[in-house]
Design a protein around this motif. Structure first.
Motif, PDB file in Angstrom:
ATOM      1  N   GLU A 151      64.827 -35.535 -17.021  1.00  0.00           N
ATOM      2  CA  GLU A 151      65.406 -34.669 -18.054  1.00  0.00           C
ATOM      3  C   GLU A 151      64.962 -33.228 -17.835  1.00  0.00           C
ATOM      4  OE1 GLU A 151      67.497 -35.473 -20.384  1.00  0.00           O
ATOM      5  OE2 GLU A 151      67.311 -37.637 -20.715  1.00  0.00           O
ATOM      6  N   PHE A 164      61.532 -44.372 -20.102  1.00  0.00           N
ATOM      7  CA  PHE A 164      61.715 -45.049 -21.386  1.00  0.00           C
ATOM      8  C   PHE A 164      62.290 -46.456 -21.198  1.00  0.00           C
ATOM      9  CE2 PHE A 164      66.317 -44.360 -21.276  1.00  0.00           C
ATOM     10  CZ  PHE A 164      66.426 -43.216 -20.491  1.00  0.00           C
ATOM     11  N   LEU A 234      70.964 -42.431 -31.355  1.00  0.00           N
ATOM     12  CA  LEU A 234      69.955 -43.493 -31.370  1.00  0.00           C
ATOM     13  C   LEU A 234      70.397 -44.590 -30.395  1.00  0.00           C
ATOM     14  CD1 LEU A 234      67.515 -44.929 -32.823  1.00  0.00           C
ATOM     15  CD2 LEU A 234      69.165 -45.722 -34.535  1.00  0.00           C
ATOM     16  N   THR A 269      74.008 -50.477 -26.134  1.00  0.00           N
ATOM     17  CA  THR A 269      72.733 -49.988 -25.579  1.00  0.00           C
ATOM     18  C   THR A 269      71.795 -49.547 -26.681  1.00  0.00           C
ATOM     19  OG1 THR A 269      74.006 -48.991 -23.809  1.00  0.00           O
ATOM     20  CG2 THR A 269      71.723 -48.340 -23.952  1.00  0.00           C
TER      21      THR A 269
HETATM   22  P1  ATP Z   1      71.591 -38.153 -24.861  1.00  0.00           P
HETATM   23  O1  ATP Z   1      72.972 -37.655 -25.183  1.00  0.00           O
HETATM   24  O2  ATP Z   1      70.654 -38.178 -26.024  1.00  0.00           O
HETATM   25  O3  ATP Z   1      71.009 -37.584 -23.607  1.00  0.00           O
HETATM   26  P2  ATP Z   1      72.800 -40.185 -23.378  1.00  0.00           P
HETATM   27  O4  ATP Z   1      74.201 -40.077 -23.891  1.00  0.00           O
HETATM   28  O5  ATP Z   1      72.452 -39.635 -22.044  1.00  0.00           O
HETATM   29  O6  ATP Z   1      71.784 -39.675 -24.485  1.00  0.00           O
HETATM   30  P3  ATP Z   1      72.971 -42.882 -22.679  1.00  0.00           P
HETATM   31  O7  ATP Z   1      73.147 -42.550 -21.250  1.00  0.00           O
HETATM   32  O8  ATP Z   1      74.114 -43.428 -23.450  1.00  0.00           O
HETATM   33  O9  ATP Z   1      72.354 -41.672 -23.447  1.00  0.00           O
HETATM   34  O10 ATP Z   1      71.693 -43.820 -22.807  1.00  0.00           O
HETATM   35  C1  ATP Z   1      71.665 -44.942 -23.607  1.00  0.00           C
HETATM   36  C2  ATP Z   1      70.497 -44.903 -24.574  1.00  0.00           C
HETATM   37  O11 ATP Z   1      69.315 -44.581 -23.885  1.00  0.00           O
HETATM   38  C3  ATP Z   1      70.605 -43.821 -25.654  1.00  0.00           C
HETATM   39  O12 ATP Z   1      71.366 -44.284 -26.739  1.00  0.00           O
HETATM   40  C4  ATP Z   1      69.141 -43.642 -26.022  1.00  0.00           C
HETATM   41  O13 ATP Z   1      68.738 -44.618 -26.979  1.00  0.00           O
HETATM   42  C5  ATP Z   1      68.409 -43.905 -24.729  1.00  0.00           C
HETATM   43  N1  ATP Z   1      68.006 -42.668 -24.025  1.00  0.00           N
HETATM   44  C6  ATP Z   1      68.784 -41.933 -23.212  1.00  0.00           C
HETATM   45  N2  ATP Z   1      68.099 -40.895 -22.704  1.00  0.00           N
HETATM   46  C7  ATP Z   1      66.853 -40.990 -23.198  1.00  0.00           C
HETATM   47  C8  ATP Z   1      65.670 -40.216 -23.041  1.00  0.00           C
HETATM   48  N3  ATP Z   1      65.639 -39.145 -22.238  1.00  0.00           N
HETATM   49  N4  ATP Z   1      64.564 -40.576 -23.718  1.00  0.00           N
HETATM   50  C9  ATP Z   1      64.583 -41.667 -24.518  1.00  0.00           C
HETATM   51  N5  ATP Z   1      65.664 -42.448 -24.696  1.00  0.00           N
HETATM   52  C10 ATP Z   1      66.788 -42.127 -24.053  1.00  0.00           C
END
Ligand code: ATP
Length: 401
Positions: A151, A164, A234, A269
């Motif tokens: 990130e 995570f 979430l 997810t």
């Molecule tokens: P965001 O928009 O917050 O970056 P994302 O759309 O990239 O999330 P997804 O790729 O859909 O997220 O990831 C699925 C799930 O993983 C999310 O709903 C969240 O619960 C978790 N998640 C994603 N990125 C992170 C992170 N950097 N730290 C903690 N949990 C995460």
């Protein structure tokens, strides 16, 4: 209490009481990396255990796996992540996958990536599950595991981190059925939110606009939570179409109808760390009890890291301590973990347990010695009930269910 103050209090409590520590802190820490302490890891374990029971063990059409973190470049090329899993950064595009090499000898090393999501682990095992179990559609493949994302700006405690745990499954359906199962899992996700003790009023669905959909998705609903730092994702529920199976050149043969086709995928997810954070935010409460300010974590008993605590009323009365030890041993044979505490006065011990969200405190007093009964104090109300020693286990177990 304003929201940034609330967040500071939660982060500080989490560290002080052993829920979550900054990673490698003695060397100054590492941005976006947190370690779970004894109470945090118990809580995380409870969440994963509840999830696994609900979505895997409790269903006969969902198969659990535990696939590897390292996967070769070909997987990420087929899935589209090499091209699309990027965050815009000034001066270039930036892929947020962690890349490393396996193999020791020059010329014999291979590039591998630490998985940024779990889903590809399910897809590369799709054929294995079919060969071993011959499932009929619809069926799912689930796992809980660690993911890594580089990130650009990790922030907000456990919310945006670089490492995570996710809890996730891919649900394989016929194309015509996708809407039906999307709706089915949407309801089940709300059921989970309730079960784990996240208040539904703080969760809101967001229909992700077409232009913001991930490269593999045709429809996604984000379940957003009102964190103290804003309304943020979430969980997610995505319709991944046949994107992944098609790109991995996988298909399904229906023995009955003799058709061969590519199933479509619904993907619920759940971020485990974000679950911990949402539960902490909901559970954190301040009130006044007995003229004193107190902090308590109003966890559902199933999620609470410590289920009960046992105290002798007085530390210096041997008979009380001996009886309290007996009661403690009796409880912890059936219910874990349980804490024993004889430090400081009884009020302080209650406060310490309130602060870590222990739902029940069992106190051994002089009546215990005479009548073989104890007091059991409820964390939220502070009310005490007298319960016969022989009934303690049933009393607690009923409320843990
Ligand atoms: P965001 O928009 O917050 O970056 P994302 O759309 O990239 O999330 P997804 O790729 O859909 O997220 O990831 C699925 C799930 O993983 C999310 O709903 C969240 O619960 C978790 N998640 C994603 N990125 C992170 C992170 N950097 N730290 C903690 N949990 C995460």
């Amino acid at each position: 209490m304003d929201s940034s103050e609330k967040m500071e209090k939660i982060v500080s409590l989490a560290k002080r009481r052993g829920f979550v520590y900054p990673g490698s802190e003695i060397y100054g820490g590492l941005a976006g990396i947190w370690d779970y302490g004894p109470l945090g890891s118990d809580m995380l374990y409870n969440i994963k255990d509840l999830w696994w029971k609900k979505f895997v063990k409790g269903r006969d059409e969902i198969y659990g796996i535990a696939s590897s973190v390292m996967m070769p470049q070909q997987v990420w090329s087929a899935s589209g992540h090499l091209e699309n899993f990027t965050d815009p950064l000034e001066g270039g595009k930036f892929n947020t996958m962690f890349k490393t090499k396996v193999g020791a000898l020059k010329g014999e090393t291979d590039d591998v990536y630490l998985r940024p999501e779990l889903a590809q682990g399910m897809f590369v095992n799709f054929k294995n599950i079919i060969d071993s179990f011959h499932p009929k559609l619809p069926f799912g493949i689930a796992q809980i595991g660690r993911c890594f994302r580089n990130e650009i700006s990790p922030r907000d405690f456990l919310f945006r981190v670089r490492e995570f745990d996710l809890m996730e499954f891919e649900y394989f359906v016929r194309e015509n059925d996708w809407e039906k199962y999307f709706e089915f899992w949407r309801k089940e996700m709300w059921g989970w939110i309730d079960e784990v003790g996240i208040s539904k009023e703080n969760v809101h669905e967001l229909e992700v606009p077409k232009e913001d959909l991930a490269h593999y998705s045709k429809r996604t609903i984000d379940f957003e939570y009102d964190f103290p730092f804003g309304r943020k994702e979430l969980y997610g529920l995505a319709y991944r179409t046949d994107h992944d199976l098609k790109n991995h050149k996988l298909d399904y043969h229906d023995e009955e109808s003799k058709e061969t086709f590519i199933p479509h995928v619904i993907e619920p997810t759940f971020g485990a760390g974000r679950t911990v954070l949402a539960i902490l935010c909901d559970a954190y409460q301040e009130d006044e009890m007995g003229g004193e300010k107190r902090v308590f974590l109003k966890f559902k008993p199933q999620v609470a890291p410590v289920k009960a605590a046992v105290f002798p009323l007085l530390k210096n009365k041997l008979e009380l301590v001996k009886k309290a030890r007996e009661v403690y041993e009796m409880i912890r044979k059936q219910i874990q973990p349980v804490m024993f505490d004889d430090n400081g006065n009884i009020g302080k011990r209650y406060r310490r347990q309130d602060e870590i969200g222990t739902p029940f405190c069992v106190t051994i007093d002089f009546d215990t010695l005479e009548k073989d009964s104890v007091t059991i104090r409820d964390r939220d109300t502070g009310k005490q009930e007298r319960v016969d020693t022989k009934d303690i286990l049933v009393y607690i177990q009923e409320r843990l269910r």
